[in-house]
Enzyme design. Sequence first.
Site, PDB file in Angstrom:
ATOM      1  N   ASP A  24       1.148  -1.123   0.211  1.00 46.26           N
ATOM      2  CA  ASP A  24       0.016   0.187  -0.032  1.00 46.26           C
ATOM      3  C   ASP A  24       1.152   1.072   0.052  1.00 46.26           C
ATOM      4  O   ASP A  24       1.462   1.505   1.038  1.00 46.26           O
ATOM      5  CB  ASP A  24      -0.883  -0.006   1.333  1.00 46.26           C
ATOM      6  CG  ASP A  24      -1.579   1.472   1.636  1.00 46.26           C
ATOM      7  OD1 ASP A  24      -1.681   2.167   0.509  1.00 46.26           O
ATOM      8  OD2 ASP A  24      -2.267   1.106   2.496  1.00 46.26           O
ATOM      9  N   GLU A 187      -7.356   0.308  -4.444  1.00 45.65           N
ATOM     10  CA  GLU A 187      -7.308   0.148  -3.012  1.00 45.65           C
ATOM     11  C   GLU A 187      -8.691  -0.516  -2.477  1.00 45.65           C
ATOM     12  O   GLU A 187      -8.755  -1.127  -1.730  1.00 45.65           O
ATOM     13  CB  GLU A 187      -6.874   1.655  -2.413  1.00 45.65           C
ATOM     14  CG  GLU A 187      -5.374   1.985  -2.647  1.00 45.65           C
ATOM     15  CD  GLU A 187      -5.146   3.617  -2.386  1.00 45.65           C
ATOM     16  OE1 GLU A 187      -6.119   4.157  -1.845  1.00 45.65           O
ATOM     17  OE2 GLU A 187      -4.103   3.894  -2.703  1.00 45.65           O
ATOM     18  N   ASP A 211     -12.709   5.554   2.735  1.00 45.71           N
ATOM     19  CA  ASP A 211     -11.395   5.369   3.025  1.00 45.71           C
ATOM     20  C   ASP A 211     -11.183   6.699   3.567  1.00 45.71           C
ATOM     21  O   ASP A 211     -10.939   7.565   2.679  1.00 45.71           O
ATOM     22  CB  ASP A 211     -10.603   5.076   1.851  1.00 45.71           C
ATOM     23  CG  ASP A 211      -9.118   4.936   2.176  1.00 45.71           C
ATOM     24  OD1 ASP A 211      -8.742   5.538   3.190  1.00 45.71           O
ATOM     25  OD2 ASP A 211      -8.588   4.421   1.326  1.00 45.71           O
TER      26      ASP A 211
HETATM   27  P1  ADP Z   1      -3.128   7.275   4.024  1.00 46.74           P
HETATM   28  O1  ADP Z   1      -4.164   6.311   3.638  1.00 46.74           O
HETATM   29  O2  ADP Z   1      -3.273   8.736   3.646  1.00 46.74           O
HETATM   30  O3  ADP Z   1      -1.533   7.168   3.844  1.00 46.74           O
HETATM   31  P2  ADP Z   1      -3.752   6.048   6.671  1.00 46.74           P
HETATM   32  O4  ADP Z   1      -4.786   5.279   6.332  1.00 46.74           O
HETATM   33  O5  ADP Z   1      -2.327   5.776   7.141  1.00 46.74           O
HETATM   34  O6  ADP Z   1      -3.257   7.357   5.748  1.00 46.74           O
HETATM   35  O7  ADP Z   1      -4.238   7.482   7.944  1.00 46.74           O
HETATM   36  C1  ADP Z   1      -3.536   8.073   8.590  1.00 46.74           C
HETATM   37  C2  ADP Z   1      -4.139   8.884   9.404  1.00 46.74           C
HETATM   38  O8  ADP Z   1      -5.018   7.908  10.219  1.00 46.74           O
HETATM   39  C3  ADP Z   1      -3.491   9.902  10.217  1.00 46.74           C
HETATM   40  O9  ADP Z   1      -4.163  11.385  10.110  1.00 46.74           O
HETATM   41  C4  ADP Z   1      -3.568   9.541  11.631  1.00 46.74           C
HETATM   42  O10 ADP Z   1      -3.236  10.565  12.620  1.00 46.74           O
HETATM   43  C5  ADP Z   1      -4.746   8.843  11.561  1.00 46.74           C
HETATM   44  N1  ADP Z   1      -5.034   7.937  12.726  1.00 46.74           N
HETATM   45  C6  ADP Z   1      -4.035   6.808  13.170  1.00 46.74           C
HETATM   46  N2  ADP Z   1      -4.414   6.042  14.216  1.00 46.74           N
HETATM   47  C7  ADP Z   1      -5.730   6.966  14.633  1.00 46.74           C
HETATM   48  C8  ADP Z   1      -6.410   6.800  15.836  1.00 46.74           C
HETATM   49  N3  ADP Z   1      -6.247   5.645  16.595  1.00 46.74           N
HETATM   50  N4  ADP Z   1      -7.456   7.496  15.988  1.00 46.74           N
HETATM   51  C9  ADP Z   1      -7.570   8.460  15.139  1.00 46.74           C
HETATM   52  N5  ADP Z   1      -6.696   8.723  13.957  1.00 46.74           N
HETATM   53  C10 ADP Z   1      -5.812   7.943  13.694  1.00 46.74           C
HETATM   54 MG    MG Z   2      -4.601   4.867   2.305  1.00 48.94          MG
END
Ligand code: ADP
Ligand code: MG
Length: 619
Positions: A24, A187, A211
Amino acid sequence: MAKISINLKEGKANKQADIIVGIDLGTTNSLVAYIKAGNAIAVKDKTGKNTLIPSIIHFTENEQILVGDAAKKQLIQNPENTIYSIKRLMGKSYKDLDKYNDYFGYKIIEEDNDSLVKIRVKNKFYTPIELSAFILKELKESVENELKATVFKAVITVPAYFNDAQRQATRDAGKLAGLDVLRIVNEPTAASLAYGIGLQGEKAQKIAIYDLGGGTFDISILEIHDGIFEVLSTNGDTFLGGDDFDRAIIDFWVEKNNLDKHIFNKNKSLSQTVRLAAEAAKKALSTTDSFNQKVDNLDCAITKEEFEHLIAPLVEKTMTACQNALEDAGLKVSDIDHIVMVGGSTRVPLVKKTVSNFFNQEVYDKLNPDEVVALGAAIQADVLAGNQKDILLLDITPLSLGIETVGGLMDSIIPRNSKIPTKAGRQYTTSVDGQKNLKIAVYQGERDLVENNRKLGEFILRDIPPMPAGLPKIDIQFILNADGILRVRARELRSNLEQEIEVKPSYGIDEETMATMLLDSIQNAESDMKTRVLLEARNEAQNIILSADKFLTQNATILSDEEKERTITLNDTLKESVKGNDKDAINKAMEELNEYTRPLAERAMDFNIANAIRGKKLS
Ligand code: ADP
Ligand code: MG
């Protein structure tokens, strides 16, 4: 047609090396997963603590490249040399970037044309493909570290709305990182697979994938029947995610402590610390009712209720997008069989509750929402490896099919491993004024230069009506039928001129040759990419040299002597650089010429428009 696997592990008798991993490649975070004893597991990074690697790259003073957490630490202090959100630039040309004006803290090279964007770090120029490859290399190393074996094959995921250029850029990044990208998967499809949806030959069903990541929100509606995933609609917001939740908390604290927003933002180390505390508070509030901490004497407290009040309008915005996606798919809420939650931000209880209320059913949220896409990609990889016997492997094309473009570069139109029958096309134009004939040479293979690929045939589109370079619109279609016959059709859209050929790509080539071709493409990926980037820089430079020359003759009367001289000098420097092999020197010369002439061109434009109006009779 056969499924070809490359045997890159010669001399390293390790069974595990044949594993295909799922990746990913996210805007905020990236990760890699694989199947171990029938289960998908996410790989831990080098520290052994986290599965997520921040998609951030930092260039240190002494030219070292840091990826992930180490790079994230530099984000606020050292923004010019720290690259984030590179996924937003994949496959984008400068023209596509208008809405990103103030978003990036690093330097994106501006050029007034449709060439692909480049990023300048100190005196070097990078493409988004090269930068993404750094992230992929880091992931490759972490999985190799865990498996104690070399990994060559991967499935990489992309958003459902990614276009052909963005998908191709992602493939190229994989190749550059030393990976054979067997498939690019959507995705939402991967997330569904992670929950086992679509793995058995169930009856047709409709799935909503919600998402919410760090900076982006996507809602996709898929229909799944007989193991085939069809995207019915996508919607979302490319600037809405968990980062906005963090920002809302920061603003709340700034106000609570009577701070001046402007002064606070200027104090980089304070705002960095508070930003990290805000993210920590947000995460804590996903499982507790309040957060309370002192940060540099500031009172950083917030309750779950206050937090939910802050983010309610943002969550509401995502629901409007869900409504639109349903309408675009021509569906009602009651038509949706399952809802899959993806992205770290769906851990926020208010988000879960709101989505579940809207769709009027429980959501799928048992798996880690920030790992679920990679886990699904690993399952898809396992299917491709032939390990999931119940699933039918469709016929695929074993090598990419494409045409030769300026400088002898290969432009893949149908990527390798595409299911057949398939159809794909792209538009091209001429490079010389008044060009009458255009040669279309069809190749198969993975290398960046056609001379290293296999030629399948060529034809000439003749008698194109004379037009200035760049004006003709030549549409090339590749149609590969179920018997593996490829029909290539070229049509000039302004004159409707048309010509086509038929070839059989599998004719006269055996599996061993194909395997060797694949192996070569990966072993030469780095030097191939260097050549490609240099040739592309030269092509672009040639165009700019020509337009600068034209500009000088056409606007001789408007420009001062000094302006003319400076333009000529800069153009000469560019001409000189094109003779050499240093792409950074070419890019730098282009940038300087562009920057100097941009205001001159604007002035000339205003002058010419004024003249044109004056010349018109307004009766
Ligand atoms: P992307 O797909 O954009 O790369 P992710 O799916 O990894 O991103 O999501 C990242 C976001 O999720 C960040 O803003 C992070 O702060 C938030 N996040 C991660 N864990 C938690 C949680 N326990 N509660 C709330 N938000 C969270
Ligand atoms: Mg993502």
